[in-house]
Write a protein that holds these residues in place. Structure first.
Motif, PDB file in Angstrom:
ATOM      1  N   LEU A 139      19.667  48.052   4.386  1.00 30.78           N
ATOM      2  CA  LEU A 139      19.910  48.556   3.032  1.00 30.78           C
ATOM      3  C   LEU A 139      19.863  50.073   3.081  1.00 30.78           C
ATOM      4  CD1 LEU A 139      17.622  46.291   0.784  1.00 30.78           C
ATOM      5  CD2 LEU A 139      20.119  46.205   0.980  1.00 30.78           C
ATOM      6  N   PRO A 140      20.629  50.734   2.209  1.00 31.04           N
ATOM      7  CA  PRO A 140      20.583  52.198   2.193  1.00 31.04           C
ATOM      8  C   PRO A 140      19.210  52.689   1.713  1.00 31.04           C
ATOM      9  CG  PRO A 140      21.983  51.369   0.418  1.00 31.04           C
ATOM     10  CD  PRO A 140      21.585  50.185   1.245  1.00 31.04           C
ATOM     11  N   PRO A 141      18.782  53.858   2.169  1.00 34.06           N
ATOM     12  CA  PRO A 141      17.480  54.386   1.749  1.00 34.06           C
ATOM     13  C   PRO A 141      17.344  54.530   0.239  1.00 34.06           C
ATOM     14  CG  PRO A 141      18.333  55.654   3.595  1.00 34.06           C
ATOM     15  CD  PRO A 141      19.430  54.708   3.169  1.00 34.06           C
ATOM     16  N   ALA A 142      18.466  54.747  -0.451  1.00 36.43           N
ATOM     17  CA  ALA A 142      18.425  54.916  -1.902  1.00 36.43           C
ATOM     18  C   ALA A 142      18.543  53.598  -2.662  1.00 36.43           C
ATOM     19  CB  ALA A 142      19.546  55.859  -2.341  1.00 36.43           C
ATOM     20  N   ALA A 143      18.506  52.476  -1.963  1.00 39.73           N
ATOM     21  CA  ALA A 143      18.637  51.171  -2.632  1.00 39.73           C
ATOM     22  C   ALA A 143      17.574  51.025  -3.707  1.00 39.73           C
ATOM     23  CB  ALA A 143      18.513  50.045  -1.613  1.00 39.73           C
ATOM     24  N   ASP A 144      17.984  50.520  -4.855  1.00 32.61           N
ATOM     25  CA  ASP A 144      17.068  50.316  -5.984  1.00 32.61           C
ATOM     26  C   ASP A 144      16.333  48.987  -5.776  1.00 32.61           C
ATOM     27  OD1 ASP A 144      15.755  49.952  -8.394  1.00 32.61           O
ATOM     28  OD2 ASP A 144      17.458  50.620  -9.618  1.00 32.61           O
ATOM     29  N   VAL A 145      15.232  49.058  -5.062  1.00 34.18           N
ATOM     30  CA  VAL A 145      14.475  47.870  -4.691  1.00 34.18           C
ATOM     31  C   VAL A 145      13.956  47.142  -5.934  1.00 34.18           C
ATOM     32  CG1 VAL A 145      12.368  47.103  -3.498  1.00 34.18           C
ATOM     33  CG2 VAL A 145      13.915  48.733  -2.396  1.00 34.18           C
ATOM     34  N   GLU A 146      13.516  47.894  -6.943  1.00 34.59           N
ATOM     35  CA  GLU A 146      13.006  47.265  -8.168  1.00 34.59           C
ATOM     36  C   GLU A 146      14.104  46.468  -8.876  1.00 34.59           C
ATOM     37  OE1 GLU A 146       9.711  47.108  -8.979  1.00 34.59           O
ATOM     38  OE2 GLU A 146       9.516  48.127  -7.046  1.00 34.59           O
ATOM     39  N   LEU A 147      15.309  47.005  -8.891  1.00 39.16           N
ATOM     40  CA  LEU A 147      16.435  46.260  -9.457  1.00 39.16           C
ATOM     41  C   LEU A 147      16.662  44.979  -8.663  1.00 39.16           C
ATOM     42  CD1 LEU A 147      18.905  45.925 -11.325  1.00 39.16           C
ATOM     43  CD2 LEU A 147      20.206  47.274  -9.654  1.00 39.16           C
ATOM     44  N   GLY A 148      16.597  45.076  -7.344  1.00 41.03           N
ATOM     45  CA  GLY A 148      16.767  43.892  -6.504  1.00 41.03           C
ATOM     46  C   GLY A 148      15.745  42.820  -6.837  1.00 41.03           C
ATOM     47  N   LEU A 149      14.487  43.223  -7.038  1.00 39.35           N
ATOM     48  CA  LEU A 149      13.439  42.268  -7.401  1.00 39.35           C
ATOM     49  C   LEU A 149      13.766  41.575  -8.723  1.00 39.35           C
ATOM     50  CD1 LEU A 149      10.289  44.393  -6.489  1.00 39.35           C
ATOM     51  CD2 LEU A 149      11.267  42.500  -5.182  1.00 39.35           C
ATOM     52  N   ASP A 150      14.231  42.356  -9.689  1.00 39.92           N
ATOM     53  CA  ASP A 150      14.587  41.773 -10.992  1.00 39.92           C
ATOM     54  C   ASP A 150      15.783  40.831 -10.886  1.00 39.92           C
ATOM     55  OD1 ASP A 150      12.535  43.204 -12.183  1.00 39.92           O
ATOM     56  OD2 ASP A 150      13.847  44.815 -12.905  1.00 39.92           O
TER      57      ASP A 150
END
Length: 196
Positions: free
Chosen positions: A149-160
């Motif tokens: 995943l890119p370093p700027a990936a929105d991990v919190e969005l992914g969790l949601d």
């Protein structure tokens, strides 16, 4: 003369704790949070009520503890070395747990009761949701560290994005799922994360 071993009250037998957990979940599914009664849990588990209070100070403490433990045991955070495989395994594990009618009834009951009790909602967030999110966040962070995943990936969005459909499934509002749906959900999440 050898020292006398402490009796009952000082010994918390794992088999009794497991019987209590099974009984508590069965009662929760049948009677709901508000209707659950410690006497009925004890009777169903085949123990005295004191056995419950040796382990937990209250009904709420017992249920929160058991729910947190069950969530960690039933749905561990996978680490296969590939993000897609980890997420597919996670989604399938959650859906498999929710396929159990008792689990589905408990999840629906707990979610409904959290709407009536801000204290319970906070406790569920702290003891169940937050640890699950931390575990899944570590899965996504490992993927960032590996370059999946890119370093700027929105991990919190992914969790949601992962949690949303699973919560709908939990409360019976999701559509009928197939084995391929886990992969489709994961692919949609990965597409969103690689674009962010």
């Amino acid at each position: 003369m050898p020292p006398r071993r402490p009796a009952g009250a000082a010994v918390l037998r794992p088999d009794k704790t497991e019987a209590i957990a099974d009984a508590a979940f069965a009662e929760l599914a049948a009677a709901g949070w508000a209707g659950l009664n410690m006497d009925r849990v004890a009777a169903r588990a085949g123990v005295g009520k004191a056995a419950l209070y040796r382990r937990w100070p209250s009904k709420d403490a017992m249920l929160l503890d058991l729910i947190a433990q069950a969530g960690a045991e039933r749905v561990p955070a996978p680490d296969t070395g590939r993000l897609r495989n980890d997420l597919v395994a996670y989604v399938r594990a959650v859906r498999a747990a929710l396929a159990d009618p008792t689990v589905a009834a408990i999840v629906s009951e707990v979610l409904a009761h959290t709407r009536r009790s801000p204290e319970l909602a906070e406790a569920i967030r702290r003891r169940f949701r937050d640890p699950r999110r931390r575990a899944l966040r570590s899965v996504l962070q490992r993927a960032v560290d590996r370059g999946e995943l890119p370093p700027a990936a929105d991990v919190e969005l992914g969790l949601d994005l992962i949690a949303g459909p699973l919560v709908l499934d939990a409360v019976g509002l999701g559509r009928r799922r197939t084995a391929a749906d886990a992969e489709a959900l994961v692919d949609a999440v990965l597409a969103a994360l690689t674009r962010s």
